[in-house]
Scaffold this motif. Sequence first.
Motif, PDB file in Angstrom:
ATOM      1  N   TYR A  43      -5.689   0.384   4.511  1.00 44.46           N
ATOM      2  CA  TYR A  43      -5.034   1.661   4.745  1.00 44.46           C
ATOM      3  C   TYR A  43      -6.069   2.715   5.096  1.00 44.46           C
ATOM      4  O   TYR A  43      -7.131   2.807   4.482  1.00 44.46           O
TER       5      TYR A  43
ATOM      6  N   LYS B 175      -5.073   6.463   6.737  1.00 41.60           N
ATOM      7  CA  LYS B 175      -4.543   7.791   6.442  1.00 41.60           C
ATOM      8  C   LYS B 175      -3.340   8.052   7.334  1.00 41.60           C
ATOM      9  O   LYS B 175      -3.239   7.515   8.430  1.00 41.60           O
ATOM     10  N   ASN B 176      -2.404   8.858   6.845  1.00 44.98           N
ATOM     11  CA  ASN B 176      -1.266   9.316   7.639  1.00 44.98           C
ATOM     12  C   ASN B 176      -0.521   8.171   8.327  1.00 44.98           C
ATOM     13  O   ASN B 176      -0.188   8.239   9.514  1.00 44.98           O
ATOM     14  N   GLY B 177      -0.274   7.111   7.577  1.00 45.44           N
ATOM     15  CA  GLY B 177       0.522   6.005   8.101  1.00 45.44           C
ATOM     16  C   GLY B 177      -0.214   5.045   9.000  1.00 45.44           C
ATOM     17  O   GLY B 177       0.400   4.142   9.573  1.00 45.44           O
TER      18      GLY B 177
ATOM     19  N   ARG C  50       9.583  -1.292   3.720  1.00 44.35           N
ATOM     20  CA  ARG C  50       9.195  -0.056   3.027  1.00 44.35           C
ATOM     21  C   ARG C  50      10.060   0.186   1.793  1.00 44.35           C
ATOM     22  O   ARG C  50      11.253  -0.133   1.763  1.00 44.35           O
TER      23      ARG C  50
ATOM     24  N   THR D 248       0.841  -1.198   0.000  1.00 41.26           N
ATOM     25  CA  THR D 248       0.000   0.000   0.000  1.00 41.26           C
ATOM     26  C   THR D 248       0.872   1.242   0.000  1.00 41.26           C
ATOM     27  O   THR D 248       1.904   1.290   0.681  1.00 41.26           O
TER      28      THR D 248
ATOM     29  N   TYR E 251       4.444   0.595   1.640  1.00 42.42           N
ATOM     30  CA  TYR E 251       4.663  -0.289   2.786  1.00 42.42           C
ATOM     31  C   TYR E 251       4.235  -1.704   2.407  1.00 42.42           C
ATOM     32  O   TYR E 251       3.130  -1.921   1.898  1.00 42.42           O
TER      33      TYR E 251
ATOM     34  N   ASP F 153       1.280   5.324   0.803  1.00 42.98           N
ATOM     35  CA  ASP F 153       0.712   6.376   1.638  1.00 42.98           C
ATOM     36  C   ASP F 153       0.683   7.702   0.886  1.00 42.98           C
ATOM     37  O   ASP F 153       1.024   7.776  -0.307  1.00 42.98           O
ATOM     38  N   GLU F 154       0.292   8.785   1.582  1.00 40.66           N
ATOM     39  CA  GLU F 154       0.144  10.084   0.928  1.00 40.66           C
ATOM     40  C   GLU F 154       1.468  10.664   0.458  1.00 40.66           C
ATOM     41  O   GLU F 154       1.485  11.516  -0.436  1.00 40.66           O
TER      42      GLU F 154
ATOM     43  N   ASP G 212       0.281   1.744  13.324  1.00 39.79           N
ATOM     44  CA  ASP G 212       0.868   3.021  12.925  1.00 39.79           C
ATOM     45  C   ASP G 212       2.285   2.730  12.431  1.00 39.79           C
ATOM     46  O   ASP G 212       3.187   2.476  13.232  1.00 39.79           O
TER      47      ASP G 212
ATOM     48  N   TYR H 240       4.333   4.783  10.918  1.00 39.70           N
ATOM     49  CA  TYR H 240       5.279   5.881  11.140  1.00 39.70           C
ATOM     50  C   TYR H 240       5.943   5.759  12.507  1.00 39.70           C
ATOM     51  O   TYR H 240       7.158   5.940  12.643  1.00 39.70           O
TER      52      TYR H 240
END
Length: 412
Positions: A310, A312-314, A281, A250, A258, A252-253, A336, A338
């Motif tokens: 997924y 949002k924001n990790g 990653r 997937t 990942y 991310d923004e 999470d 991140y």
Amino acid sequence: MKKVKLNLGILGLLATFFVSCSDSDDSNSGGDNGGGIDSKYIITATPTASEGVADYILTADALDSGTITTAGNGIEQDGTYRYYVTSQNRFFSLLYGQGNPGAVTTYGLNSDGVLEKLSDFQSETVQAFAPVDDDILLMKISRNSDSPISSWYRLDTNTLQFTAEGQINTKELADKENGEIAFFSWITQVGNKVYLPYFTVKACCNDRFGTEYPNEANIAVFSYPEMEYEKTIHDERTSFIGRYFVNGLTVDETGDAYAFSSATATNNNEFTSTLPSAITRIKNGTTEFDEYYFDLEAASGGLYLTDHIYVKNGKFIGIMKAEKSSSSGNIYAVIDVYNQTYTEITGTPDPSTILGVTGRNYVSEDGSTVYIGITTKAGSYVYSIDVAGATATRGLEVEGGVITAISKLDTM
């Protein structure tokens, strides 16, 4: 290693047949269709009254409460194995033909909140499909080492017609000394490329999905829309990415990709990977794994990932299981990536009571809530997961059916 061929002549066999939008027999409102309808939630469910029956497509105004039923309601699908994807505000229903060609039916939502059939055509049975740009890319994947040719098809979501196709020699792609072939777990668009995570399999004998290479992850990178092979990204910190018919990659923004590994490789029907279920990653603008590594098995206290959503924001919703298995998980958690944290979600049914979960789920536009379908002996319900609080609340009930997918369409 590369072997991709175009054969546009075959596309004539996959012609699209358009259906009148006024066919009332193929539409269902699923709720109040007064003025001002902007959108509807799309719920697919398999009736529980008898075995071997087709899914029904239902619509609902809300997911947090209420009841809908499959009895005398919805649009019945042809065939008993259906899979779904939403792209460009259109809902695609694909029949898994078990080796035979299968129907692909497309729906849109009119201004009255009524589902309309936009097209109905035949396609090869495929084992992977996903939106890429304005297309849906579909893969018919070989599982025969003597005929290791997998085919891809580009379906234009605007014209609802196939526009190109090609072939990939998966034995050449895998490049294994023992002759194992590559089997793609899913399809992910990364930037302007198509990434195809794959695991290698024997594709023969009585152990077609067994492998002698359980401790490696591979992603084939292709240009798009040409689908020209460019390279294979390889890593040996995890087992393969994704699972059969399950996405494991997937973006991310920020454009970082990942990769999720379940660590469920098998040989002779025994789990053989010695690596943990983990996340790696690929940074935006690169085509290599970087140093990032999240041991999800350790963070969860020994659980294994079976799927992910997924948000949002990790943040992801991880669907976990207490033991290695080929079946879906029954424990939900907020992951999470991140901050490398794992938080189990409360409010879902006791895992021992869960009979089935949805593989296609809906995430709210603001990323605060994820809607999933969970079936127990008590019934089939949509659960809303508050991502920030890691809590789930039971909402919409689907009477007489098992929820198989949740989506949303805006009016056309």
